[in-house]
Enzyme design. Structure first.
Site, PDB file in Angstrom:
ATOM      1  NE  ARG A 158      -6.637  12.421 -11.866  1.00 52.43           N
ATOM      2  CZ  ARG A 158      -7.247  13.055 -12.543  1.00 52.43           C
ATOM      3  NH1 ARG A 158      -8.443  12.474 -12.827  1.00 52.43           N
ATOM      4  NH2 ARG A 158      -6.881  14.237 -13.101  1.00 52.43           N
ATOM      5  CB  CYS A 267      -1.418   4.038  -6.094  1.00 52.62           C
ATOM      6  SG  CYS A 267       0.100   4.775  -7.490  1.00 52.62           S
TER       7      CYS A 267
HETATM    8  C1  UGA Z   1      -4.329   7.452  -7.690  1.00 53.04           C
HETATM    9  C2  UGA Z   1      -4.875   8.650  -7.209  1.00 53.04           C
HETATM   10  O1  UGA Z   1      -6.191   8.985  -7.866  1.00 53.04           O
HETATM   11  C3  UGA Z   1      -3.778   9.634  -7.091  1.00 53.04           C
HETATM   12  O2  UGA Z   1      -4.249  10.711  -6.623  1.00 53.04           O
HETATM   13  C4  UGA Z   1      -2.598   9.236  -6.410  1.00 53.04           C
HETATM   14  O3  UGA Z   1      -1.719  10.160  -6.559  1.00 53.04           O
HETATM   15  C5  UGA Z   1      -1.991   7.844  -6.998  1.00 53.04           C
HETATM   16  O4  UGA Z   1      -3.012   6.826  -7.030  1.00 53.04           O
HETATM   17  C6  UGA Z   1      -0.892   7.558  -6.514  1.00 53.04           C
HETATM   18  O5  UGA Z   1      -0.861   7.133  -5.145  1.00 53.04           O
HETATM   19  O6  UGA Z   1       0.352   7.530  -6.995  1.00 53.04           O
HETATM   20  P1  UGA Z   1      -3.864   6.144 -10.204  1.00 53.04           P
HETATM   21  O7  UGA Z   1      -3.850   4.917  -9.491  1.00 53.04           O
HETATM   22  O8  UGA Z   1      -3.240   6.844 -11.331  1.00 53.04           O
HETATM   23  O9  UGA Z   1      -3.841   7.299  -9.117  1.00 53.04           O
HETATM   24  O10 UGA Z   1      -5.629   6.232 -10.925  1.00 53.04           O
HETATM   25  P2  UGA Z   1      -6.889   6.572 -10.421  1.00 53.04           P
HETATM   26  O11 UGA Z   1      -7.436   7.272 -11.476  1.00 53.04           O
HETATM   27  O12 UGA Z   1      -7.052   7.117  -9.325  1.00 53.04           O
HETATM   28  O13 UGA Z   1      -7.673   5.165 -10.520  1.00 53.04           O
HETATM   29  C7  UGA Z   1      -7.613   4.120  -9.777  1.00 53.04           C
HETATM   30  C8  UGA Z   1      -8.479   2.879  -9.843  1.00 53.04           C
HETATM   31  O14 UGA Z   1      -9.542   3.272  -9.648  1.00 53.04           O
HETATM   32  C9  UGA Z   1      -8.522   2.537 -11.490  1.00 53.04           C
HETATM   33  O15 UGA Z   1      -8.565   1.104 -11.412  1.00 53.04           O
HETATM   34  C10 UGA Z   1      -9.892   3.093 -11.925  1.00 53.04           C
HETATM   35  O16 UGA Z   1     -10.612   2.404 -12.903  1.00 53.04           O
HETATM   36  C11 UGA Z   1     -10.638   2.933 -10.734  1.00 53.04           C
HETATM   37  N1  UGA Z   1     -11.648   4.106 -10.464  1.00 53.04           N
HETATM   38  C12 UGA Z   1     -11.315   5.324 -10.342  1.00 53.04           C
HETATM   39  C13 UGA Z   1     -13.146   3.514 -10.474  1.00 53.04           C
HETATM   40  O17 UGA Z   1     -13.195   2.318 -10.791  1.00 53.04           O
HETATM   41  N2  UGA Z   1     -14.367   4.468 -10.545  1.00 53.04           N
HETATM   42  C14 UGA Z   1     -13.835   5.722 -10.362  1.00 53.04           C
HETATM   43  O18 UGA Z   1     -14.737   6.454 -10.214  1.00 53.04           O
HETATM   44  C15 UGA Z   1     -12.463   6.344 -10.213  1.00 53.04           C
END
Ligand code: UGA
Length: 437
Positions: A158, A267
């Site tokens: 992430r 992503c």
């Molecule tokens: C995501 C995946 O979590 C990684 O495992 C993956 O490797 C990556 O995509 C990728 O394909 O490269 P990332 O996009 O860096 O990672 O961010 P996340 O922490 O997963 O968050 C994604 C979105 O979901 C953000 O907008 C975040 O605010 C939102 N989110 C996340 C929520 O609204 N609620 C949550 O409980 C978790």
């Protein structure tokens, strides 16, 4: 333990740079290659192209110890590599949402001329099912005189927690069709797999699909809790309690149940669309994922309407302080950030926006118009009618609430990340709107 493999990483973007640096830190000899001369020059001066906590120090350490190099010259590094990783971008193709594989295929063509016999070419970029077959075909078309192997090794890190995720993964997935490729990847990952991360070996196509299924499942989990949070608001329940209550069931799991303004980033939006295209191409239907994409799209705009509603509906000529622009905290990434749709909705309603983000402002300036970018959260809030927290940066968790109240025209806060508690905010005399309670 001997772990000195020679690795070439093609593409020094998020995944390539973090993976290459961490591989070097495992003890391997790594050359990161990128066509962007300015990026490589900057990296050679220790300047990172992205904001990622801990990356600069880890790069500096491994460069100083001689295991990590940056170059634009693939031809000088590739002939010595045991493994060549392709970590170039796979953006959404303009017009149809398919993953654009032109960079992956161009890299395959280039390395075909350069690899040594027995080398393993590994796709680390997120690529649709069957890409490994095409990479193999492309290399074979220029290289039919010796054996080489093509493997898949999706990356699950992430942004914002990239180094820790890479060094302590829940699992490592490798998609290999030959034992020789499995051997090289097992050696490369030995430092993490001996630290108890399971190494999952599967066929290449299953590995490619695993990456998309993981991201689509996580996106589904977020959309699910966001819809439950809307229901919580209607029925007078707290989504935080509900998330805790369901998350302690191990079959559900407590992470990724934070209700918020919808998922963004480089992503989930792109990968859910690409997965739908794969399904379409293979006459399969993924109706749940279709719904997730639609629910998330409308949620982002819905968050702008939520602010308008909190401001009483009659908002023309009013102003909002938007705290946080990036798609989540600890990154400078603005791609598909909910703040983009929120700003648009507010501006459409005649609201002017003053904004602040700790790391995202340089990117935001290129993506938002008619927004006043401010020095800090207090500067942003000065004289505005409402403060909106759109990203959960630590800097917004400990605002001086008295000062905040004094600066705002109205003591009104819309907290789209549930950073504060209602009791605390109402105790300070705010009208407080959160998500799901
Ligand atoms: C995501 C995946 O979590 C990684 O495992 C993956 O490797 C990556 O995509 C990728 O394909 O490269 P990332 O996009 O860096 O990672 O961010 P996340 O922490 O997963 O968050 C994604 C979105 O979901 C953000 O907008 C975040 O605010 C939102 N989110 C996340 C929520 O609204 N609620 C949550 O409980 C978790």
């Amino acid at each position: 333990m001997e772990v000195d493999m020679r690795i070439v990483m093609i593409g020094s973007g998020y995944v390539g740079l973090v993976s290459g640096t961490c591989f070097a830190d495992f003890g391997h000899e790594v050359v990161c290659v990128d066509k962007d001369q300015r990026k490589i020059d900057a990296l050679n001066e220790g300047i990172m192209p992205i904001y990622e906590p801990g990356l600069e120090q880890l790069v500096a350490k491994n460069v100083a110890e001689g295991r990590l190099k940056f170059t634009t010259e693939l031809e000088s590094a590739a002939p010595f590599a045991d493994a060549v990783f392709i970590a170039v971008g796979t953006p959404s193709r303009r017009g149809d949402g398919h993953a654009d594989l032109s960079y992956v295929y161009a890299a395959a063509k280039e390395i075909g001329q350069l690899i040594r016999p027995g080398a393993v070419v590994v796709t680390k970029s997120t690529v649709p099912v069957g890409t490994g077959d095409e990479v193999e075909r492309i290399i074979r078309s220029v290289r039919d005189d010796f054996e080489f192997y093509v493997a898949s090794n999706p990356e699950f890190l992430r942004e914002g927690a990239a180094i820790d995720d890479f060094q302590r993964p829940d699992r490592v997935v490798i998609g290999v069709n030959e034992p020789e490729a499995a051997h090289v990847l097992n050696e490369i990952y030995r430092p993490v797999t001996t630290n108890s991360a399971p190494m999952l070996q599967m066929a290449r196509r299953a590995s490619e699909l695993t990456k998309y299924a993981a991201n689509a499942f996580l996106a589904t989990k977020i959309c699910f809790i966001n819809e439950i949070s809307d229901l919580c608001e209607r029925v007078g329940a707290d989504v935080g309690d509900v998330a805790l209550g369901i998350g302690m069931d191990k079959r559900i799991g407590s992470s990724f149940l934070n209700a918020g303004p919808g998922y963004g980033g480089s992503c989930f939006p792109k990968d859910t669309l690409a997965l739908l295209k794969t399904a379409q191409d293979h006459d399969a239907s993924l109706r749940i994922v279709e719904a997730v994409v639609a629910v998330n799209d409308s949620r982002k705009r819905g968050m702008g309407r939520k602010v308008v509603h909190a401001m009483g509906g009659d908002v023309h000529g009013k102003s909002v302080a938007l705290l946080g622009l990036t798609f989540k905290a600890d990154t400078d990434d603005m791609r598909d950030s909910p703040s983009l749709a929120i700003v648009q909705t507010l501006q459409d309603a005649g609201i002017s926006v003053r904004a602040y983000d700790p790391e995202g402002m340089a990117n935001a300036r290129t993506m938002m118009t008619e927004v006043t970018f401010c020095e800090d959260p207090y500067d942003a809030m000065t004289g505005t009618d409402c403060a909106v927290i759109a990203t959960e940066w630590a800097a917004f968790r400990a605002l001086d609430l008295q000062r905040t109240k004094d600066l705002l025209k109205e003591p009104l806060m819309v907290d789209l990340r549930n950073v504060y508690s209602r009791a605390e905010m109402e105790g300070h005399g705010f009208r407080y709107h959160a998500v799901g309670h």
